[in-house]
Design a protein around this motif. Sequence first.
Motif, mmCIF file in Angstrom:
data_model
loop_
_atom_site.group_PDB
_atom_site.id
_atom_site.type_symbol
_atom_site.label_atom_id
_atom_site.label_comp_id
_atom_site.label_asym_id
_atom_site.label_seq_id
_atom_site.Cartn_x
_atom_site.Cartn_y
_atom_site.Cartn_z
ATOM 1 N N ALA A 136 74.603 10.328 67.973
ATOM 2 C CA ALA A 136 75.890 10.146 67.179
ATOM 3 C C ALA A 136 76.336 8.820 67.064
ATOM 4 O O ALA A 136 76.952 8.330 66.372
ATOM 5 N N SER A 137 75.724 7.935 68.269
ATOM 6 C CA SER A 137 76.249 6.508 68.007
ATOM 7 C C SER A 137 75.517 5.957 66.536
ATOM 8 O O SER A 137 74.317 6.143 66.252
ATOM 9 N N SER A 138 76.413 5.044 66.200
ATOM 10 C CA SER A 138 75.924 4.337 64.722
ATOM 11 C C SER A 138 75.167 2.900 65.219
ATOM 12 O O SER A 138 74.692 2.319 64.179
ATOM 13 N N SER A 143 73.830 6.817 60.074
ATOM 14 C CA SER A 143 74.646 7.115 60.843
ATOM 15 C C SER A 143 75.683 8.464 60.332
ATOM 16 O O SER A 143 76.151 9.390 61.229
ATOM 17 N N ARG A 144 76.140 8.407 59.320
ATOM 18 C CA ARG A 144 76.909 9.419 58.905
ATOM 19 C C ARG A 144 76.070 10.822 58.699
ATOM 20 O O ARG A 144 76.788 11.927 59.191
ATOM 21 N N TYR A 146 73.499 11.545 60.412
ATOM 22 C CA TYR A 146 72.961 11.912 61.908
ATOM 23 C C TYR A 146 74.558 12.868 62.596
ATOM 24 O O TYR A 146 74.374 13.889 62.961
ATOM 25 N N GLN A 147 75.599 12.192 62.467
ATOM 26 C CA GLN A 147 76.742 12.548 63.020
ATOM 27 C C GLN A 147 77.122 13.975 62.449
ATOM 28 O O GLN A 147 77.455 15.021 63.110
#
Length: 318
Positions: free
Chosen positions: A16-18, A279-280, A282-283
Amino acid sequence: MSEHEAQRQSLVNRAASSQPQSAPEREPVPGATYPFNAEDDAELNRLAHQDQLITAGMGGLLPEEGQTLPAGGRVLDLACGPGGWAIGVAAAFPAVEVVGIDLSARAVERATARARERGLSNVRFQSMNIMEALAFPNASFDLINGRFMASFMLPASWPRLLAECRRLLKPGGTIRLTETEGPLTNSLAFEQLMALATAGLKQAGQSFSADGRHGGMTPMLAPLLRRAGFQDVRLRASAIDWSYGTPAHESVFQDAIMTLELGRSFYLKLGLASEAELSRLYQQAIADMQQEDFCGLWTVLTAWGRQPETGSAPSAPS
């Protein structure tokens, strides 16, 4: 928090890390077509985990009807990775000799160490590129296995590889290939990431798909085997239901998290998406996979064929 829950949360936090993933422990093999770094321990850990869940989802090491291994027989595992399937066969069939080959020297090291830990003397591993001529004599093996090789195989390399398999199989021997088009889910973010993966393989020239919307490998399995001269070609499909609350959910969820994290550099290298967009997605995908209404299905297809009992096998094309 239990150890299992802690491990799950650690995976979620990492994916979840960007922030970009840390540098791999080793440099990739020069010229390798695999989208991830197969010399990296993180990828080898993912492959070892995935190997177990796929074998279980397929119903065992050799679940196809009529698949047997003769005492004193020999098995070749192509692109064996950290050696899970080969080690499993060696343990289940102690009178059979198993050879695993992989381009990654690190994978071969890991597989060899795992075999030693289990005290298996009937399996060995060596580094070899399956897109080139293989250093074995004619008619060396009773069974040749290959699983999930479409992620690095170039379409034009398949006929050469299958000609090599014809050369290496004993009369009446079997080749079996297992591939997938990837998981299907009801998560929009997950599906968008899978679309990036298939588009990336198409852009990299590693896909049979006409438009890059899927991998395109599964419909090619049986025709490729028949064109190579194998007989009695058959198919067997397996489906892993990894919807929320199912026994397989946790295992596939972990594999998906690791795949999403490791795929970041592949997408960025090809310019398929920005770091912020990845990142968006993935989260959101990770959040979706933990919802009670999440649905997921992962299908794999195995094709197998038989080396003719009579007649000479072709030489590998130059």
